[in-house]
Structures are given as structure tokens and as C-alpha cells.
Motif scaffolding. Structure first.
Motif, PDB file in Angstrom:
ATOM      1  N   PHE A 112       1.244   7.400   0.603  1.00  0.00           N
ATOM      2  CA  PHE A 112       1.903   6.501  -0.348  1.00  0.00           C
ATOM      3  C   PHE A 112       2.952   7.299  -1.101  1.00  0.00           C
ATOM      4  O   PHE A 112       2.897   8.547  -1.128  1.00  0.00           O
ATOM      5  N   LEU A 113       3.899   6.618  -1.685  1.00  0.00           N
ATOM      6  CA  LEU A 113       4.977   7.276  -2.421  1.00  0.00           C
ATOM      7  C   LEU A 113       4.373   8.233  -3.453  1.00  0.00           C
ATOM      8  O   LEU A 113       3.502   7.838  -4.228  1.00  0.00           O
ATOM      9  N   GLY A 114       4.827   9.473  -3.458  1.00  0.00           N
ATOM     10  CA  GLY A 114       4.288  10.462  -4.398  1.00  0.00           C
ATOM     11  C   GLY A 114       2.945  11.026  -3.978  1.00  0.00           C
ATOM     12  O   GLY A 114       2.382  11.864  -4.673  1.00  0.00           O
ATOM     13  N   GLY A 115       2.442  10.569  -2.820  1.00  0.00           N
ATOM     14  CA  GLY A 115       1.089  10.951  -2.386  1.00  0.00           C
ATOM     15  C   GLY A 115       0.919  12.444  -2.208  1.00  0.00           C
ATOM     16  O   GLY A 115      -0.136  13.003  -2.532  1.00  0.00           O
ATOM     17  N   GLU A 149       0.812  -1.228   0.000  1.00  0.00           N
ATOM     18  CA  GLU A 149       0.000   0.000   0.000  1.00  0.00           C
ATOM     19  C   GLU A 149       0.840   1.269   0.000  1.00  0.00           C
ATOM     20  O   GLU A 149       0.375   2.320  -0.430  1.00  0.00           O
ATOM     21  N   LYS A 150       2.067   1.172   0.511  1.00  0.00           N
ATOM     22  CA  LYS A 150       2.915   2.365   0.573  1.00  0.00           C
ATOM     23  C   LYS A 150       3.326   2.844  -0.825  1.00  0.00           C
ATOM     24  O   LYS A 150       3.840   3.954  -0.972  1.00  0.00           O
ATOM     25  N   ILE A 166      -5.380  -2.873   1.775  1.00  0.00           N
ATOM     26  CA  ILE A 166      -5.686  -3.532   3.054  1.00  0.00           C
ATOM     27  C   ILE A 166      -7.191  -3.818   3.126  1.00  0.00           C
ATOM     28  O   ILE A 166      -7.618  -4.840   3.638  1.00  0.00           O
ATOM     29  N   GLY A 167      -7.984  -2.922   2.547  1.00  0.00           N
ATOM     30  CA  GLY A 167      -9.439  -3.073   2.577  1.00  0.00           C
ATOM     31  C   GLY A 167      -9.994  -3.926   1.444  1.00  0.00           C
ATOM     32  O   GLY A 167     -11.210  -4.067   1.318  1.00  0.00           O
ATOM     33  N   ARG A 202      -7.365   6.284   1.614  1.00  0.00           N
ATOM     34  CA  ARG A 202      -6.034   6.799   1.263  1.00  0.00           C
ATOM     35  C   ARG A 202      -6.036   8.321   1.114  1.00  0.00           C
ATOM     36  O   ARG A 202      -5.000   8.976   1.250  1.00  0.00           O
ATOM     37  N   LYS A 203      -7.221   8.893   0.794  1.00  0.00           N
ATOM     38  CA  LYS A 203      -7.329  10.346   0.645  1.00  0.00           C
ATOM     39  C   LYS A 203      -7.325  11.052   1.995  1.00  0.00           C
ATOM     40  O   LYS A 203      -7.259  12.280   2.048  1.00  0.00           O
TER      41      LYS A 203
END
Lengths: 125, 336
Positions: free
Chosen positions: B234-237, B47-48, B55-56, B228-229
Motif C-alpha cells: 500500500f502507499l507508504g507501506g 486497499e492500495k 478485500i477480506g 497486508r503485512k
């Protein structure tokens, strides 16, 4: 009608006694292009030189240029293939002709192949 | 046959239009074994590197997601399926080595599955031909046997039609393909796969998205999970978040084009009637067999991205009129 002549770019031409050459693409060419969906033809009166890109054929997958096999002036083009491009797939060497060229020099046919030589050429591809 | 991402791939069997229409009206079978397959266990670690909620993701479900780089650009778009005891990935052929290296470099333990084949059975008759999997809904995933062959089946695809992607051991793939062809599927090649996905408004990696494209400009915001929002962890998030909070400079749009001449990738797009500097560029373009008309995907300046905006496409030095159109070009037929 006189025999057809062929180019290494997979075009055929048939030169009539009136000095008009009817030009199209070969069955091998239409088969390689796949389903043809669009064609753009040179307008009558346009003067073209041997080797010039003078028509465009688009299949679903790609665009291909059609090169003038000889020099001359366009006398007529074939509206039937503009209307129904698939005609080139169905009948490439007859009703699927592209345009007629009034040749600058009807005797300048060096480098063109006979049907037998073209068929041999295709086998080497 | 043509070389594609290191594989010899069939462009067509019968003909692109015939295969395309077979998929829209019946069932077509594509060999997409060039796609990368891999599996992993640790959803938290994975997920990262993606904006999707992994995960969901419940057992038996699949999700479309993106590998995003530090700059918020797209490394690849991919499918993740939760098979209960492991997660399975389907990666683009041209990107699989890069993806696996990226995952490994960020500490995600992933096992490549180079000896797995993948077939796609697509079209309104797909569920009739693969009745073993007819109980699945769109984006469901399961492990079942088809004619005695152990398969991973997901109800998904890349055509906009109902259908399945079916993974199996490479040495069983020929038998699986013959089974599905015997049930009435029509073999289809890369050419129809491209025209089908384009009508369905689906991006092709390398054409419509790449490492310089952010997911927002590419209309892929739907791939960012709700959870996630909240933290964009996460990378680049941080950069994807920034893009999502501001109007992007350019957007990916669908374009209907007048006449019959396709506008291919690279075609310049101008404001209608203007001769000024282009305001965009086509990234994918073809002749759409279902619509019997040319269509394209391309990036345009955001002020030209609204549906109905007239545009000029510059094909062989001539301006051909086009109109920004809502995607997909033809409705999806997913079984939800």
C-alpha cells in the motif's frame, strides 16, 4: 456591604470599609467556562498590579487567566474553591470568591462598572 | 456553539461533565454530521491506499483503517463498512476534502455523500434505546429502518462505550434525533465527545496523529491487516514496514497526572526530576470526569514509554508529576 463593581473581564469585586477588596468571577463567566475542575490562586503577601494575570481557572475544555482588577497585596485566598472548584459554578458571586486584595488605592476604581452597566455589557456580547 | 471544521458545533448542552457521565452511565446522543461520508465499490483499488484488509472485510462488518501517504504518515483515520453492495466511509470533518482528493488522485472512484447526517448513540443503555439494532455485535454494520427512517447503523463509536453510529438522509436527521431523545438519550456536545474519547485512549486526528506521524509510533499497528503485512503493498507501506521493524524514536503514551490541573496539548514533558531538554510533548489533555483526575496523551522518547515511567509535565513553568499508564484509561465496554 457596599455594591459590587465589575470588570470587562467578567470579574466582580466588593470593597469593604477596611479597604479589602473581595474578588471573584461573575455568573456569566462561570457559565461560559463550564464545569470548573481546577483553580490556582495567588498566595497571601503577593503584590500584584492591575491587569496582571494572578489566578488560573481550568474547566474541562480550557484554561483561563484571571487578571487583577486593581493593584494591591493579596491578603487572603479562598481554600474552599481549591478544595471544591465546582463551588465557583454553583455560587460564583458569593462563597465562590477567589481572593482578597488590600488595595494600594481604594479610590482608584475608574473603569469599573456597576451591576446595571455590567448586565448591559453582557447583553452586547 | 463554536466553529469546528467549518461547522457550528455545540460544545455542550447541560455541561460537559454531566454529558460525559450520562454517556458512561446511560445513553448520550451526539450529532456528528460534520463527519465526512462517502462510498466506493472497488475494494482492490482502495486497499492500495490503506494498510487494512478491505478485500477480506465481510459484508455487514466495519473496520478502522488509515489513509497513509508516500512517507508513511497518516492522512486520516477512518471507518470502512462493507454494506454488501458497496463500501461506506466515515471520514474526519477536517480531512474529508483532502481524503477525497487523495483517493481520486490515486484512481479510486469514490462518491461523496454530503447530504447524509450521522448521529452517535453511545453508552450502556444504547442497545436498549435502539433495540432495532441490538442484534449487531461490535463493528457490525447494517441497513435498517428506525421509526420509518432508512438508516445505516454500525455498532461502534468514539467513547469506549457500547453504542451505535447511525447515518441517515440529512432531511430525516432531526426526526431521528428527536426519536432517540424521546427514548431517553441525553444530548451531548463536542466537549464530552473529546473527554470520552481521551479516557478511552482513542486518537484525535490533528492532535495525536497527523501527516508526520507514522502508525507504529501512534500505537495503530493493529490497523495493519495480517495479510497486508505479508507484502506491505500500500502507499507508504515500505516506510510503515520499516517503522514496524525498528523501535520508533517516540511513542504515543497515556499519562496520569497528579493533582487536578490538566496538562493541555503542547505541554512539555521531561524525565522526572530532570531540568534537561523535554523528552516529549502532550498532544491531548483534559480533566477526566470518570477518573476525577487529569489525563493526557502525548509522544515521549521510546525509552520513557514503558507503563509506570515517572514523568514531569511542565504546566505554567512548574513541574507536575505524572506516570505513563496503559491505555485505555478506562476499560472499553464493547459488545463483541
Amino acid at each position: 456591604m457596599p455594591d459590587k463593581l465589575y470588570t470587562h473581564d467578567h470579574e466582580w469585586l466588593q470593597i469593604g470599609e477596611d479597604g479589602l477588596a473581595t474578588i471573584g468571577i461573575t455568573d456569566h463567566a462561570q457559565n461560559a467556562l463550564g464545569d470548573i475542575v481546577f483553580v490556582e490562586l495567588p498566595e497571601p503577601g503577593r503584590s500584584i498590579a492591575k491587569g496582571d494575570g494572578c489566578a488560573v481557572v481550568e474547566s474541562v475544555k480550557a484554561a483561563s487567566d484571571i487578571y487583577a482588577p486593581l493593584s494591591g497585596t493579596v491578603a487572603e485566598n479562598n481554600p474552599a474553591i481549591v478544595e471544591e472548584p465546582a463551588l465557583i459554578n454553583k455560587d460564583p458571586e458569593s462563597s465562590g470568591w477567589f481572593f482578597k486584595l488590600r488595595l494600594d488605592d481604594p479610590t482608584a476604581i475608574g473603569g469599573l462598572m456597576s451591576k446595571a452597566d455590567y448586565d448591559k455589557f453582557v447583553e452586547t456580547l | 456553539m463554536v466553529p469546528f471544521a467549518g461547522y457550528d458545533m455545540p460544545v455542550q448542552y447541560e455541561g460537559i461533565i454531566a454529558e460525559h457521565l450520562a454517556c458512561r452511565n446511560g445513553a448520550a446522543l451526539f450529532d456528528v454530521s460534520h463527519m465526512g461520508q462517502a462510498e466506493f465499490l472497488d475494494a482492490q483499488a482502495f486497499e492500495k491506499l490503506v494498510p487494512g484488509d478491505i478485500i477480506g472485510l465481510k459484508p455487514g462488518r466495519q473496520r478502522y483503517t488509515l489513509l497513509v501517504n508516500e512517507a508513511g504518515g497518516i492522512i486520516d483515520d477512518l471507518m470502512v463498512a462493507n454494506l454488501g453492495d458497496r463500501f461506506q466511509l466515515v471520514l474526519n470533518a477536517s480531512r474529508k476534502e483532502i481524503d477525497l482528493a487523495h483517493l481520486a488522485a490515486h484512481g479510486v472512484r469514490v462518491t461523496a455523500l454530503p447530504n447524509r447526517a450521522l448521529l452517535a448513540l453511545q453508552g450502556p443503555r444504547a442497545a436498549e434505546l435502539l433495540d432495532e439494532a441490538a442484534g449487531l455485535t461490535f463493528m457490525a454494520a447494517t441497513e435498517i429502518e428506525v421509526s420509518g427512517i432508512a438508516c445505516v447503523v454500525t455498532r461502534s463509536g468514539y467513547t469506549g462505550e457500547d453504542g451505535f453510529e447511525i447515518g441517515c438522509a440529512a432531511d430525516a436527521a432531526e426526526k431521528l434525533a428527536e426519536t432517540l431523545l424521546a427514548r431517553g438519550a441525553v444530548p451531548a456536545g463536542l466537549g464530552a465527545r473529546d473527554s470520552l474519547r481521551l479516557e478511552a485512549g482513542l486518537c484525535l486526528y490533528g492532535n495525536d496523529i497527523d501527516e508526520t506521524t507514522n502508525p507504529i509510533a501512534a500505537n495503530l499497528a493493529f490497523a495493519i491487516g495480517k495479510r497486508r503485512k505479508l507484502d506491505w503493498d500500500f502507499l507508504g507501506g515500505d516506510l510503515v514496514r520499516l517503522a514496524s521493524e525498528n523501535e520508533p524514536l517516540k511513542k504515543l503514551v497515556g499519562i496520569r497526572i497528579e493533582g487536578r490541573a490538566p496538562a493541555r496539548a503542547g505541554t512539555a514533558i521531561r524525565a522526572a526530576g530532570e531540568t534537561a531538554w523535554p523528552i516529549g510533548r502532550v498532544t491531548s489533555g483534559t480533566f477526566a470526569p470518570t477518573l476525577n483526575a487529569p489525563i493526557a496523551l502525548g509522544y515521549v522518547r521510546s525509552d520513557f514509554a514503558a507503563a509506570g515511567t515517572p514523568l514531569d509535565l511542565i504546566v505554567r513553568d512548574r513541574a507536575i508529576p505524572g506516570t505513563v499508564t496503559n491505555l485505555p484509561f478506562i476499560p472499553h465496554h464493547y459488545v463483541r
